[in-house]
Design an enzyme around this catalytic site. Structure first.
Site, PDB file in Angstrom:
ATOM      1  N   ASN A   9       0.864  -1.180   0.000  1.00  0.00           N
ATOM      2  CA  ASN A   9       0.000   0.000   0.000  1.00  0.00           C
ATOM      3  C   ASN A   9       0.901   1.230   0.000  1.00  0.00           C
ATOM      4  O   ASN A   9       1.503   1.556   1.014  1.00  0.00           O
ATOM      5  CB  ASN A   9      -0.891  -0.031   1.253  1.00  0.00           C
ATOM      6  CG  ASN A   9      -1.732   1.222   1.399  1.00  0.00           C
ATOM      7  OD1 ASN A   9      -1.780   2.058   0.482  1.00  0.00           O
ATOM      8  ND2 ASN A   9      -2.398   1.367   2.529  1.00  0.00           N
ATOM      9  N   LYS A  11       0.079   4.243  -0.218  1.00  0.00           N
ATOM     10  CA  LYS A  11      -0.588   5.402   0.405  1.00  0.00           C
ATOM     11  C   LYS A  11      -0.414   6.642  -0.485  1.00  0.00           C
ATOM     12  O   LYS A  11      -0.419   6.513  -1.706  1.00  0.00           O
ATOM     13  CB  LYS A  11      -0.063   5.603   1.824  1.00  0.00           C
ATOM     14  CG  LYS A  11      -0.175   4.311   2.643  1.00  0.00           C
ATOM     15  CD  LYS A  11       0.061   4.495   4.105  1.00  0.00           C
ATOM     16  CE  LYS A  11      -0.083   3.142   4.811  1.00  0.00           C
ATOM     17  NZ  LYS A  11       0.051   3.241   6.255  1.00  0.00           N
ATOM     18  N   HIS A  96      -9.293   0.885   5.045  1.00  0.00           N
ATOM     19  CA  HIS A  96      -8.016   1.131   5.728  1.00  0.00           C
ATOM     20  C   HIS A  96      -8.256   2.060   6.919  1.00  0.00           C
ATOM     21  O   HIS A  96      -9.079   2.972   6.842  1.00  0.00           O
ATOM     22  CB  HIS A  96      -7.012   1.756   4.748  1.00  0.00           C
ATOM     23  CG  HIS A  96      -5.625   1.753   5.310  1.00  0.00           C
ATOM     24  ND1 HIS A  96      -5.204   2.691   6.212  1.00  0.00           N
ATOM     25  CD2 HIS A  96      -4.590   0.902   5.140  1.00  0.00           C
ATOM     26  CE1 HIS A  96      -3.944   2.420   6.563  1.00  0.00           C
ATOM     27  NE2 HIS A  96      -3.555   1.343   5.920  1.00  0.00           N
ATOM     28  N   GLU A  98      -6.680   4.476   8.014  1.00  0.00           N
ATOM     29  CA  GLU A  98      -6.502   5.905   7.731  1.00  0.00           C
ATOM     30  C   GLU A  98      -7.764   6.483   7.093  1.00  0.00           C
ATOM     31  O   GLU A  98      -8.102   7.647   7.319  1.00  0.00           O
ATOM     32  CB  GLU A  98      -5.267   6.107   6.838  1.00  0.00           C
ATOM     33  CG  GLU A  98      -3.985   5.900   7.641  1.00  0.00           C
ATOM     34  CD  GLU A  98      -2.822   5.337   6.854  1.00  0.00           C
ATOM     35  OE1 GLU A  98      -2.830   5.380   5.607  1.00  0.00           O
ATOM     36  OE2 GLU A  98      -1.875   4.839   7.508  1.00  0.00           O
ATOM     37  N   GLU A 168      -4.807  -4.901  10.593  1.00  0.00           N
ATOM     38  CA  GLU A 168      -3.819  -3.839  10.764  1.00  0.00           C
ATOM     39  C   GLU A 168      -4.091  -3.102  12.080  1.00  0.00           C
ATOM     40  O   GLU A 168      -4.927  -2.191  12.110  1.00  0.00           O
ATOM     41  CB  GLU A 168      -3.901  -2.848   9.602  1.00  0.00           C
ATOM     42  CG  GLU A 168      -3.616  -3.466   8.249  1.00  0.00           C
ATOM     43  CD  GLU A 168      -3.048  -2.449   7.268  1.00  0.00           C
ATOM     44  OE1 GLU A 168      -2.036  -2.763   6.647  1.00  0.00           O
ATOM     45  OE2 GLU A 168      -3.597  -1.341   7.153  1.00  0.00           O
ATOM     46  N   GLY A 174       2.915   2.538  10.739  1.00  0.00           N
ATOM     47  CA  GLY A 174       3.832   3.658  10.554  1.00  0.00           C
ATOM     48  C   GLY A 174       4.522   4.099  11.833  1.00  0.00           C
ATOM     49  O   GLY A 174       5.135   5.165  11.893  1.00  0.00           O
ATOM     50  N   SER A 214       3.956  -1.886  10.277  1.00  0.00           N
ATOM     51  CA  SER A 214       5.418  -1.930  10.451  1.00  0.00           C
ATOM     52  C   SER A 214       6.009  -3.301  10.122  1.00  0.00           C
ATOM     53  O   SER A 214       6.967  -3.735  10.768  1.00  0.00           O
ATOM     54  CB  SER A 214       5.809  -1.485  11.868  1.00  0.00           C
ATOM     55  OG  SER A 214       5.375  -0.151  12.099  1.00  0.00           O
TER      56      SER A 214
HETATM   57  P1  13P Z   1       3.352   0.545   7.611  1.00  0.00           P
HETATM   58  O1  13P Z   1       3.922  -0.747   7.029  1.00  0.00           O
HETATM   59  O2  13P Z   1       4.043   1.762   7.083  1.00  0.00           O
HETATM   60  O3  13P Z   1       3.283   0.499   9.100  1.00  0.00           O
HETATM   61  O4  13P Z   1       1.847   0.648   7.080  1.00  0.00           O
HETATM   62  C1  13P Z   1       1.012  -0.435   7.188  1.00  0.00           C
HETATM   63  C2  13P Z   1      -0.230  -0.122   6.440  1.00  0.00           C
HETATM   64  O5  13P Z   1      -1.016   0.717   6.846  1.00  0.00           O
HETATM   65  C3  13P Z   1      -0.477  -0.849   5.188  1.00  0.00           C
HETATM   66  O6  13P Z   1      -1.766  -0.624   4.719  1.00  0.00           O
END
Ligand code: 13P
Length: 251
Positions: A9, A11, A96, A98, A168, A174, A214
């Site tokens: 992803n 983002k 997601h 976010e 997740e 992140g 992560s």
């Molecule tokens: P990170 O691997 O940067 O922590 O992000 C995970 C994520 O949100 C994948 O959709």
């Protein structure tokens, strides 16, 4: 046997030329990845068309990061599932954290989006996961169970063939804080049980459940060694082709 998948992803990262460069590097290295491991990249919407060209002929599949909750019309700024499919996507990520956190994505909306995505022929990577407060209050099993039930219990066993789940934990995204392999495994096993309760054990056993938060080359092996973890949804580490492929080689 359920499929193993490593999905990146991206983002809100990469301009179009940057996305093409990254996608080409991933496609070139994808020959190293065993046939039983699927690779998916999810660039920003503006890059879907050019990345589709860049990965053509490779095993890498293409995903959007979201889709609209309507089919067409006066919804400025939105992109429909059919549009996503028309540029060469096989998948879309939905739900997601976010999007749940910053853009008001609710389980109700996710039912509509999942339906529209499936109707457009897309596979869906549905994300669930608890935030830090919920984890500290010991509610993580309940939160994930509710999110799964609220969305997926509206679908059929046939639909489940096109649906991948990504666990997740929000506190691990992140932040550099990964869930331990045990923490991730117990939620994955719980999610599989919730799927089995509605759709039966065979469907549950065939459902791919990814871990995200992560995940990186240094911890992917331990996570993927867990019996209910079938791969990863990768954020930061997906922006480097070498790291992304390294993760895909961690089964
Ligand atoms: P990170 O691997 O940067 O922590 O992000 C995970 C994520 O949100 C994948 O959709």
């Amino acid at each position: 046997m359920r499929k193993k998948i490593v999905a990146g992803n991206w983002k809100m990262n990469t301009t179009c030329p940057e996305g093409v460069e990254l996608a080409k590097a991933v496609a070139a290295k994808s020959v190293e990845v065993p046939a039983n491991v699927g690779l998916i990249v999810a660039p920003p919407a503006t890059n879907l068309y050019c990345v589709a060209e860049a990965i053509k002929g490779s095993k890498v599949e293409l995903s959007a990061q979201n889709c609209a909750d309507h089919t067409s019309g006066a919804y400025t700024g939105e992109i429909s599932a059919a549009m996503i499919s028309s540029v060469g996507c096989q998948w879309t990520i939905l739900g997601h954290s976010e999007r749940r956190q910053y853009y008001g994505e609710t389980d109700e909306k996710l039912v509509v989006k999942t339906k529209l995505a499936l109707e457009a022929g897309l596979g869906v990577i549905l994300c669930v996961g608890e935030n830090l407060d919920e984890r500290e209050a010991g509610k993580h099993f309940d939160v994930c169970t509710e999110q799964i039930k609220n969305v997926l219990y509206n679908f059929t066993a046939e639909d489940m063939k096109k649906i991948v789940i990504a666990y997740e934990p929000v506190w691990a995204i992140g932040t550099g804080k990964t869930a331990t392999a045990e923490q991730a495994e117990e939620i994955h096993a719980c999610i599989r049980k919730v799927i089995a309760e509605k759709f039966g054990q065979t469907v549950a056993d065939d459902t791919t459940i990814l871990y995200g938060g992560s995940c990186k080359p240094s911890n992917a092996k331990e996570l993927f060694a867990q019996s209910d973890i079938d791969g990863g949804l990768i954020g930061g580490a997906a922006l480097k082709a070498d790291d992304f492929i390294q993760i895909a080689l961690s089964f």
